[in-house]
Scaffold this active site. Sequence first.
Site, PDB file in Angstrom:
ATOM      1  N   ASN A  12     -14.038  -5.642   1.064  1.00  0.00           N
ATOM      2  CA  ASN A  12     -14.637  -5.428  -0.265  1.00  0.00           C
ATOM      3  C   ASN A  12     -14.153  -6.431  -1.299  1.00  0.00           C
ATOM      4  O   ASN A  12     -14.127  -6.152  -2.490  1.00  0.00           O
ATOM      5  CB  ASN A  12     -14.403  -3.979  -0.709  1.00  0.00           C
ATOM      6  CG  ASN A  12     -12.937  -3.590  -0.719  1.00  0.00           C
ATOM      7  OD1 ASN A  12     -12.070  -4.444  -0.523  1.00  0.00           O
ATOM      8  ND2 ASN A  12     -12.650  -2.326  -0.961  1.00  0.00           N
TER       9      ASN A  12
ATOM     10  N   TYR B   5       0.808  -1.225   0.000  1.00  0.00           N
ATOM     11  CA  TYR B   5       0.000   0.000   0.000  1.00  0.00           C
ATOM     12  C   TYR B   5       0.839   1.271   0.000  1.00  0.00           C
ATOM     13  O   TYR B   5       0.313   2.344  -0.319  1.00  0.00           O
ATOM     14  CB  TYR B   5      -1.004  -0.014   1.159  1.00  0.00           C
ATOM     15  CG  TYR B   5      -2.217  -0.857   0.818  1.00  0.00           C
ATOM     16  CD1 TYR B   5      -3.120  -0.451  -0.162  1.00  0.00           C
ATOM     17  CD2 TYR B   5      -2.438  -2.079   1.449  1.00  0.00           C
ATOM     18  CE1 TYR B   5      -4.210  -1.236  -0.510  1.00  0.00           C
ATOM     19  CE2 TYR B   5      -3.539  -2.869   1.109  1.00  0.00           C
ATOM     20  CZ  TYR B   5      -4.421  -2.437   0.129  1.00  0.00           C
ATOM     21  OH  TYR B   5      -5.500  -3.210  -0.232  1.00  0.00           O
TER      22      TYR B   5
ATOM     23  N   ARG C 263     -10.852  -2.148 -12.837  1.00  0.00           N
ATOM     24  CA  ARG C 263     -11.420  -1.262 -11.806  1.00  0.00           C
ATOM     25  C   ARG C 263     -12.936  -1.107 -11.993  1.00  0.00           C
ATOM     26  O   ARG C 263     -13.686  -1.062 -11.040  1.00  0.00           O
ATOM     27  CB  ARG C 263     -10.760   0.127 -11.866  1.00  0.00           C
ATOM     28  CG  ARG C 263      -9.337   0.171 -11.390  1.00  0.00           C
ATOM     29  CD  ARG C 263      -9.207   0.030  -9.895  1.00  0.00           C
ATOM     30  NE  ARG C 263      -9.477   1.252  -9.178  1.00  0.00           N
ATOM     31  CZ  ARG C 263      -9.101   1.474  -7.920  1.00  0.00           C
ATOM     32  NH1 ARG C 263      -8.426   0.549  -7.239  1.00  0.00           N
ATOM     33  NH2 ARG C 263      -9.390   2.588  -7.326  1.00  0.00           N
TER      34      ARG C 263
HETATM   35  P1  ADP Z   1      -9.068   0.734  -3.618  1.00  0.00           P
HETATM   36  O1  ADP Z   1      -8.885  -0.647  -3.016  1.00  0.00           O
HETATM   37  O2  ADP Z   1     -10.433   0.895  -4.223  1.00  0.00           O
HETATM   38  O3  ADP Z   1      -7.969   1.135  -4.551  1.00  0.00           O
HETATM   39  P2  ADP Z   1      -7.820   2.396  -1.556  1.00  0.00           P
HETATM   40  O4  ADP Z   1      -6.533   2.133  -2.247  1.00  0.00           O
HETATM   41  O5  ADP Z   1      -8.156   3.808  -1.224  1.00  0.00           O
HETATM   42  O6  ADP Z   1      -9.049   1.779  -2.389  1.00  0.00           O
HETATM   43  O7  ADP Z   1      -7.879   1.593  -0.181  1.00  0.00           O
HETATM   44  C1  ADP Z   1      -7.347   0.284  -0.071  1.00  0.00           C
HETATM   45  C2  ADP Z   1      -8.270  -0.591   0.737  1.00  0.00           C
HETATM   46  O8  ADP Z   1      -8.338  -0.094   2.079  1.00  0.00           O
HETATM   47  C3  ADP Z   1      -9.727  -0.636   0.284  1.00  0.00           C
HETATM   48  O9  ADP Z   1      -9.964  -1.547  -0.769  1.00  0.00           O
HETATM   49  C4  ADP Z   1     -10.442  -1.034   1.551  1.00  0.00           C
HETATM   50  O10 ADP Z   1     -10.337  -2.438   1.792  1.00  0.00           O
HETATM   51  C5  ADP Z   1      -9.618  -0.331   2.629  1.00  0.00           C
HETATM   52  N1  ADP Z   1     -10.121   1.011   3.027  1.00  0.00           N
HETATM   53  C6  ADP Z   1     -10.083   2.137   2.282  1.00  0.00           C
HETATM   54  N2  ADP Z   1     -10.559   3.204   2.970  1.00  0.00           N
HETATM   55  C7  ADP Z   1     -10.915   2.740   4.197  1.00  0.00           C
HETATM   56  C8  ADP Z   1     -11.470   3.329   5.387  1.00  0.00           C
HETATM   57  N3  ADP Z   1     -11.772   4.626   5.450  1.00  0.00           N
HETATM   58  N4  ADP Z   1     -11.686   2.545   6.473  1.00  0.00           N
HETATM   59  C9  ADP Z   1     -11.384   1.239   6.427  1.00  0.00           C
HETATM   60  N5  ADP Z   1     -10.856   0.612   5.353  1.00  0.00           N
HETATM   61  C10 ADP Z   1     -10.626   1.339   4.235  1.00  0.00           C
HETATM   62 MG    MG Z   2      -5.975   1.488  -4.148  1.00  0.00          MG
END
Ligand code: ADP
Ligand code: MG
Length: 203
Positions: free
Chosen positions: A157, A54, A119
């Site tokens: 998710n 991440y 996506r």
């Molecule tokens: P994505 O997975 O859609 O690219 P992000 O990179 O912003 O989204 O976030 C990574 C993952 O972190 C998300 O898929 C979700 O599992 C988790 N996440 C994101 N925002 C939150 C939040 N505010 N509270 C808890 N978990 C979150």
């Molecule tokens: Mg992401």
Amino acid sequence: MAHFKEERTLVIVKPDGVQRGLIGEVIKRFERVGLKLVGAKMMVASPEHIEQHYTLDPNWRRANGEKTIKAYRDKGLTPPSEDPLVVNSATLNGLKVYLSSGPVVCMVWQGAHAVQIVRKIAGGTEPLASADIGTIRGDFALDSYQMSDVDKRATRNVVHASGSVSEATDEIAHWFKPGEVISYRLLNEAIIYAPELGSFLGD
Ligand code: ADP
Ligand code: MG
């Protein structure tokens, strides 16, 4: 420039997706749109591996925190903090627990516009508010930022999908050794990409 059909992206079926028997469902959705699976493995990731994943993009922490704050505001709710980095640090901690809690299935999918197509099929980050029905996250999850934040965990998710072509390149290198991603030809790719289809009539 490489042809459009060379674009690759990383997908991870997260531990909730594996536990709920959704591996096949996820694969089916990417396969049927015409993407090609060029790498796949099941593994158990360490919390350190997840944190590195991440933070490959140095802007991710701030961007994720800002996105969460905006999502709270859009619902008329008060965000957990006004500071994006504070909001994100709880999320990152939750992600390290969530994604190392059991096996995940990591995949590399290849095809035209693979990053954006994947996506679109995965859906928005938050199942409650931003994942449309018809997407993986909209059809198979019901979590929300407010519920996961109260319970001090990451939002469940089902899948991860790279957010951009450069993120995909970095993430594929983080999860796969070069020899684990296979370049090969699928016979039915011609139907999708050949500039001239020719004629199918006759024997
Ligand atoms: P994505 O997975 O859609 O690219 P992000 O990179 O912003 O989204 O976030 C990574 C993952 O972190 C998300 O898929 C979700 O599992 C988790 N996440 C994101 N925002 C939150 C939040 N505010 N509270 C808890 N978990 C979150
Ligand atoms: Mg992401």
